[in-house]
Scaffold this active site. Sequence first.
Site, PDB file in Angstrom:
ATOM      1  N   SER A 113     -37.415  21.911  39.986  1.00 45.90           N
ATOM      2  CA  SER A 113     -37.263  23.316  39.587  1.00 45.90           C
ATOM      3  C   SER A 113     -38.370  23.676  38.620  1.00 45.90           C
ATOM      4  CB  SER A 113     -35.907  23.525  38.908  1.00 45.90           C
ATOM      5  OG  SER A 113     -35.945  24.735  38.168  1.00 45.90           O
ATOM      6  N   HIS A 157     -38.458  24.280  44.025  1.00 46.96           N
ATOM      7  CA  HIS A 157     -37.255  25.076  43.738  1.00 46.96           C
ATOM      8  C   HIS A 157     -37.624  26.179  42.741  1.00 46.96           C
ATOM      9  CE1 HIS A 157     -32.865  25.660  43.501  1.00 46.96           C
ATOM     10  NE2 HIS A 157     -33.045  25.874  42.204  1.00 46.96           N
ATOM     11  N   ASP A 203     -36.291  29.338  40.598  1.00 43.70           N
ATOM     12  CA  ASP A 203     -35.085  29.961  40.037  1.00 43.70           C
ATOM     13  C   ASP A 203     -35.371  31.394  39.620  1.00 43.70           C
ATOM     14  OD1 ASP A 203     -33.038  27.893  40.059  1.00 43.70           O
ATOM     15  OD2 ASP A 203     -34.416  26.788  38.756  1.00 43.70           O
ATOM     16  N   MET A 262     -33.879  34.735  38.144  1.00 42.08           N
ATOM     17  CA  MET A 262     -32.741  35.212  37.333  1.00 42.08           C
ATOM     18  C   MET A 262     -33.026  36.623  36.847  1.00 42.08           C
ATOM     19  SD  MET A 262     -31.915  31.866  35.045  1.00 42.08           S
ATOM     20  CE  MET A 262     -32.024  30.199  35.715  1.00 42.08           C
ATOM     21  N   HIS A 311     -33.944  30.291  44.826  1.00 45.71           N
ATOM     22  CA  HIS A 311     -32.548  30.382  44.387  1.00 45.71           C
ATOM     23  C   HIS A 311     -32.371  31.705  43.654  1.00 45.71           C
ATOM     24  CE1 HIS A 311     -29.264  28.355  41.633  1.00 45.71           C
ATOM     25  NE2 HIS A 311     -28.781  29.363  42.342  1.00 45.71           N
ATOM     26  N   MET A 319     -30.489  34.150  41.592  1.00 43.69           N
ATOM     27  CA  MET A 319     -29.359  34.371  40.672  1.00 43.69           C
ATOM     28  C   MET A 319     -29.467  35.807  40.194  1.00 43.69           C
ATOM     29  SD  MET A 319     -29.578  30.677  38.809  1.00 43.69           S
ATOM     30  CE  MET A 319     -31.248  30.405  39.424  1.00 43.69           C
ATOM     31  N   MET A 355     -23.514  24.279  42.597  1.00 46.18           N
ATOM     32  CA  MET A 355     -23.992  24.281  41.210  1.00 46.18           C
ATOM     33  C   MET A 355     -23.183  23.277  40.394  1.00 46.18           C
ATOM     34  SD  MET A 355     -26.512  26.525  40.836  1.00 46.18           S
ATOM     35  CE  MET A 355     -26.655  26.188  39.088  1.00 46.18           C
ATOM     36  N   GLY A 396     -28.097  29.579  34.912  1.00 50.64           N
ATOM     37  CA  GLY A 396     -28.711  30.353  33.839  1.00 50.64           C
ATOM     38  C   GLY A 396     -29.782  29.607  33.057  1.00 50.64           C
ATOM     39  N   PHE A 397     -29.592  28.309  32.882  1.00 49.62           N
ATOM     40  CA  PHE A 397     -30.528  27.565  32.036  1.00 49.62           C
ATOM     41  C   PHE A 397     -30.734  26.155  32.569  1.00 49.62           C
ATOM     42  CE2 PHE A 397     -28.403  30.737  29.487  1.00 49.62           C
ATOM     43  CZ  PHE A 397     -29.466  31.388  28.881  1.00 49.62           C
ATOM     44  N   GLY A 431     -31.719  22.091  31.744  1.00 45.45           N
ATOM     45  CA  GLY A 431     -31.473  21.169  30.638  1.00 45.45           C
ATOM     46  C   GLY A 431     -30.016  21.032  30.219  1.00 45.45           C
ATOM     47  N   ASP A 468     -27.485  21.313  42.178  1.00 41.82           N
ATOM     48  CA  ASP A 468     -28.399  21.889  41.191  1.00 41.82           C
ATOM     49  C   ASP A 468     -27.742  21.915  39.820  1.00 41.82           C
ATOM     50  OD1 ASP A 468     -30.262  23.394  39.816  1.00 41.82           O
ATOM     51  OD2 ASP A 468     -30.079  25.171  41.073  1.00 41.82           O
ATOM     52  N   GLY A 469     -28.344  21.189  38.895  1.00 41.67           N
ATOM     53  CA  GLY A 469     -27.911  21.255  37.499  1.00 41.67           C
ATOM     54  C   GLY A 469     -27.560  19.895  36.928  1.00 41.67           C
ATOM     55  N   GLY A 470     -28.367  19.444  35.978  1.00 45.36           N
ATOM     56  CA  GLY A 470     -28.060  18.197  35.282  1.00 45.36           C
ATOM     57  C   GLY A 470     -28.190  16.949  36.128  1.00 45.36           C
ATOM     58  N   GLY A 517     -34.796  19.761  37.241  1.00 39.72           N
ATOM     59  CA  GLY A 517     -35.652  20.484  36.312  1.00 39.72           C
ATOM     60  C   GLY A 517     -36.164  19.530  35.260  1.00 39.72           C
TER      61      GLY A 517
HETATM   62  C1  DX5 Z   1     -29.947  26.594  36.542  1.00 34.10           C
HETATM   63  C2  DX5 Z   1     -31.003  26.505  37.623  1.00 34.10           C
HETATM   64  C3  DX5 Z   1     -31.463  25.121  37.844  1.00 34.10           C
HETATM   65  C4  DX5 Z   1     -32.106  24.463  36.657  1.00 34.10           C
HETATM   66  C5  DX5 Z   1     -32.023  22.981  36.829  1.00 34.10           C
HETATM   67  O1  DX5 Z   1     -29.349  27.836  36.574  1.00 34.10           O
HETATM   68  O2  DX5 Z   1     -30.476  26.979  38.862  1.00 34.10           O
HETATM   69  O3  DX5 Z   1     -32.287  25.024  39.000  1.00 34.10           O
HETATM   70  O4  DX5 Z   1     -33.428  24.855  36.453  1.00 34.10           O
HETATM   71  O5  DX5 Z   1     -32.486  22.349  35.667  1.00 34.10           O
HETATM   72  P1  DX5 Z   1     -31.935  20.916  35.227  1.00 34.10           P
HETATM   73  O6  DX5 Z   1     -32.204  19.970  36.335  1.00 34.10           O
HETATM   74  O7  DX5 Z   1     -32.719  20.634  33.982  1.00 34.10           O
HETATM   75  O8  DX5 Z   1     -30.452  21.066  34.973  1.00 34.10           O
HETATM   76 ZN    ZN Z   2     -31.643  26.552  40.755  1.00 31.78          ZN
END
Ligand code: DX5
Ligand code: ZN
Length: 227
Positions: free
Chosen positions: A10, A35, A37, A39, A68, A70, A141, A146-147, A149, A180-182, A202
Amino acid sequence: MFQPIKIAPSILSADFMNLENDIRMIEQGGAGYVHVDVMDGHFVPNLTIGVPHVKQLKKITKLPLDVHLMISNPLEQLPWFIEAGADMLTVHAETLEGQWLEHAVQLIHEGGALACVALKPNTPVEVLTPAIADLDMVLVMSVEPGFSGQGYIEGSELKVAQVVDMARAVGNEGLLIEVDGGIGVGTVERVCAAGADVIVCGNAVFAADDPQGAIRQIEALGNAARG
Ligand code: DX5
Ligand code: ZN
């Protein structure tokens, strides 16, 4: 489902002032997708990048762009993203009530892109029912969107397994499942064991000391977890 996995770094966690360098780095590191993102500061609190960035990215990389969305108004904007070069376009189920979800999938296909529907952590898989037979990918998800990390929400892999069951029930054996996420070395195995094929990373890639090594390690762990 249960295809060799691909890593989708990402670029939200990339260096936007040197983005081309980071794209070259992930290309050479073996990334499967970029990827992106998007937003809008409305569907999610954060505001990121949009159509002009996708257009520029398309010019500099041959990796497929996994976009993606959002955003609250995907029906209005999705044709612009396809025109800009999105290869895979993800809309959130929470933004498309009733018949509009299927309508969005149809529009994405008519535009020539692959269609994906994303689910926030508290959205049940049942909302996919009208569309799952026609989808190319489902994005589960594993954090609140939204973020980057954030920490992986424990148990998200159970939702991946539910999507596998749903897809099999309608005969959509080619469906890809993205998480996606963490996701990183500590979490990739459980989601891949459950059936995830596309792994968004990410921070696990871009904040690593050796981002290319991180891509390879996460990919190897995910593939090994298939058993
Ligand atoms: C969150 C995004 C993700 C994010 C993933 O809303 O959709 O794609 O950037 O970042 P990490 O892998 O750091 O959780
Ligand atoms: Zn994403």
